[in-house]
Design a protein around this motif. Structure first.
Motif, PDB file in Angstrom:
ATOM      1  N   UNK A  37      40.618  41.159  86.828  1.00 38.15           N
ATOM      2  CA  UNK A  37      39.036  41.351  86.909  1.00 38.15           C
ATOM      3  C   UNK A  37      39.086  42.199  88.578  1.00 38.15           C
ATOM      4  N   UNK A  38      37.781  42.535  88.602  1.00 39.81           N
ATOM      5  CA  UNK A  38      37.203  43.050  89.419  1.00 39.81           C
ATOM      6  C   UNK A  38      36.184  42.468  90.805  1.00 39.81           C
ATOM      7  N   UNK A  39      35.568  41.450  89.878  1.00 41.95           N
ATOM      8  CA  UNK A  39      34.362  40.832  90.443  1.00 41.95           C
ATOM      9  C   UNK A  39      35.090  39.423  90.592  1.00 41.95           C
ATOM     10  N   UNK A  40      33.939  38.763  91.856  1.00 39.62           N
ATOM     11  CA  UNK A  40      34.622  37.193  92.509  1.00 39.62           C
ATOM     12  C   UNK A  40      34.383  36.404  91.668  1.00 39.62           C
ATOM     13  N   UNK A  77      22.661  42.804  95.774  1.00 35.43           N
ATOM     14  CA  UNK A  77      23.166  42.809  94.711  1.00 35.43           C
ATOM     15  C   UNK A  77      22.090  43.288  94.284  1.00 35.43           C
ATOM     16  N   UNK A  78      22.443  43.666  92.957  1.00 34.98           N
ATOM     17  CA  UNK A  78      22.021  44.288  91.866  1.00 34.98           C
ATOM     18  C   UNK A  78      21.362  42.725  90.846  1.00 34.98           C
ATOM     19  N   UNK A  79      20.484  42.193  91.227  1.00 35.78           N
ATOM     20  CA  UNK A  79      19.489  41.318  90.181  1.00 35.78           C
ATOM     21  C   UNK A  79      19.816  40.634  89.182  1.00 35.78           C
ATOM     22  N   UNK A  80      19.681  41.776  87.916  1.00 33.81           N
ATOM     23  CA  UNK A  80      20.720  41.599  86.443  1.00 33.81           C
ATOM     24  C   UNK A  80      21.809  41.845  86.078  1.00 33.81           C
ATOM     25  N   UNK A 132      29.288  38.422  98.749  1.00 36.61           N
ATOM     26  CA  UNK A 132      29.031  37.032 100.033  1.00 36.61           C
ATOM     27  C   UNK A 132      30.531  36.921 100.744  1.00 36.61           C
ATOM     28  N   UNK A 133      31.186  37.614  99.452  1.00 38.53           N
ATOM     29  CA  UNK A 133      32.616  37.749  99.863  1.00 38.53           C
ATOM     30  C   UNK A 133      33.182  38.840 101.773  1.00 38.53           C
ATOM     31  N   UNK A 135      29.826  42.462 106.550  1.00 39.47           N
ATOM     32  CA  UNK A 135      28.811  42.638 105.794  1.00 39.47           C
ATOM     33  C   UNK A 135      27.305  41.833 106.347  1.00 39.47           C
ATOM     34  N   UNK A 136      25.727  41.520 105.690  1.00 38.43           N
ATOM     35  CA  UNK A 136      24.883  41.445 105.523  1.00 38.43           C
ATOM     36  C   UNK A 136      24.240  41.518 104.691  1.00 38.43           C
TER      37      UNK A 136
END
Length: 383
Positions: free
Chosen positions: A141-144, A304-307, A318-319, A326-327
């Motif tokens: 899994x690449x994402x959080x 972040x891409x909202x869709x 967020x990570x 980051x902001x």
């Protein structure tokens, strides 16, 4: 999550392999670069250790030049209901069944030691084929956030490799088979990691990238935000902007009004080098982008891409925010004024910028491909 086996079992040190020719491993990935790039990195690592790799992918997975050199590729049918909803379910089921059948026939010939899926619907036919033949199967899994395909497969596979220490939508029972490996990045990114970061340089470099297609909102808001910066900050910036050709004239005019002469292109052939040469990166927060920023140690302002499915790009961003690297600005709040504030925070505080860069680098996992290969090989050795 609490891995079933201690995490250091999957550290970056190559494992001693049994004598004789290497085994065969099948990687199932397709659709987008976010799935294809980590699979490509794993393939390179496995082949470097003397193993054979076969890629099972969909039609879209064949469109990524430069990936999987020397790897045999089999295209299988795959589909998703997507925006069509339940109306397309019969045709989708038929495509997946055809893809599974093709993969089953292939696996009977190859007899792979393990089958690895990288999420997304193109990975589903291959994983279903591997499971039906009782082959050792695992997913990455690449994402959080655990994606929909991986959530479906998680109860059935032997191991789950994750790119973040904490993953949303990971059920407790699945977490016992989860192993944090990180998200593999390309060799070019690892090479660019060696470029120094000087937060106190006379001129700072800003990179804006919305992906290969560009992001229209970045193209519009970034020049307007720079125009709002105090002149001493604005005039000491060099800007590189990856944006769509159709937006180029409007962007040039907006930057000129801010007194900035940017480099603008729809495509940069060596984006890792551009990223490593930058002091601040403004970007979306796809899994590969976040992993590369961390490995290189570059501060970022993420939109972040909202869709994105399950809002996973916000979790990815967020990570890095939690690490101090980051902001994050939600697209609904992404205005010239808000971005100007975020840029000023670092442009006016070089020490703070340097601290953010160090935090990003500390959050990176340059050894992810090795750790994932160790897990794949270990899973394949379990009878």
């Amino acid at each position: 999550m609490t891995p079933e086996t201690p995490l250091d079992r999957y550290d970056s040190r190559p494992r001693q392999q049994a004598p004789g020719p290497g085994g065969t491993y099948v990687l199932c990935a397709g659709g987008t670069g976010g799935h294809m790039v980590p699979a490509h990195c794993l393939a390179l690592e496995l082949m470097a250790r003397g193993h054979h790799v076969h890629l099972v992918t969909d039609e879209r997975g064949l469109r990524f030049p430069g990936l999987f050199p020397g790897v045999e590729i089999t295209r299988v049918d795959a589909a998703s209901t997507g925006r069509s909803g339940w109306k397309s379910l019969p045709s989708v089921a038929l495509s997946i069944w055809k893809g599974r059948s093709t993969a089953r026939a292939l696996f009977k010939q190859l007899r792979p030691r393990a089958v690895v899926g990288f999420g997304g619907y193109p990975a589903l036919p291959g994983l279903l084929a591997g499971l039906s033949l009782y082959l050792p199967c695992l997913i990455h899994e690449q994402n959080a956030v655990l994606g929909r395909t991986n959530r479906y497969l998680a109860p059935r596979v032997r191991a789950i490799a994750t790119s973040f220490p904490r993953i949303r939508r990971m059920e407790g029972a699945w977490a016992r088979r989860a192993h944090f490996t990180g998200n593999p990045v390309r060799p070019e990114v690892l090479a660019a990691r060696e470029m120094p970061f000087d937060a106190h340089a006379p001129r700072l470099k800003l990179l804006v990238t919305g992906g290969s297609q560009g992001a229209a909102i970045l193209n519009r808001i970034v020049p307007a935000a720079l125009a709002l910066l105090p002149e001493p900050l604005r005039l000491h910036l060099d800007v590189t902007h990856q944006g769509r050709d159709e937006d180029r004239d409007a962007m040039l005019a907006a930057y000129a009004a801010a007194g900035i002469a940017p480099r603008i292109a729809a495509y940069f052939p060596d984006l890792p080098t551009e990223m490593a040469a930058s002091h601040i990166v403004i970007a979306r927060s796809g899994a590969s982008t976040v992993a590369e920023l961390a490995v290189m140690g570059r501060p970022s302002i993420l939109v972040p891409l909202p869709i994105a499915t399950d809002d996973h790009q916000a979790d990815n961003a967020a990570a890095l925010v939690a690490a101090g690297a980051a902001q994050m600005i939600r697209q609904s709040e992404f205005t010239a004024e808000r971005l100007g504030e975020a840029l000023t925070l670092w442009l006016a505080d070089r020490q703070g910028l340097e601290t953010a860069a160090a935090a990003a680098r500390a959050a990176g996992h340059p050894e992810a491909a090795k750790r994932l290969a160790n897990l794949v090989i270990a899973t394949g050795l379990i009878a």
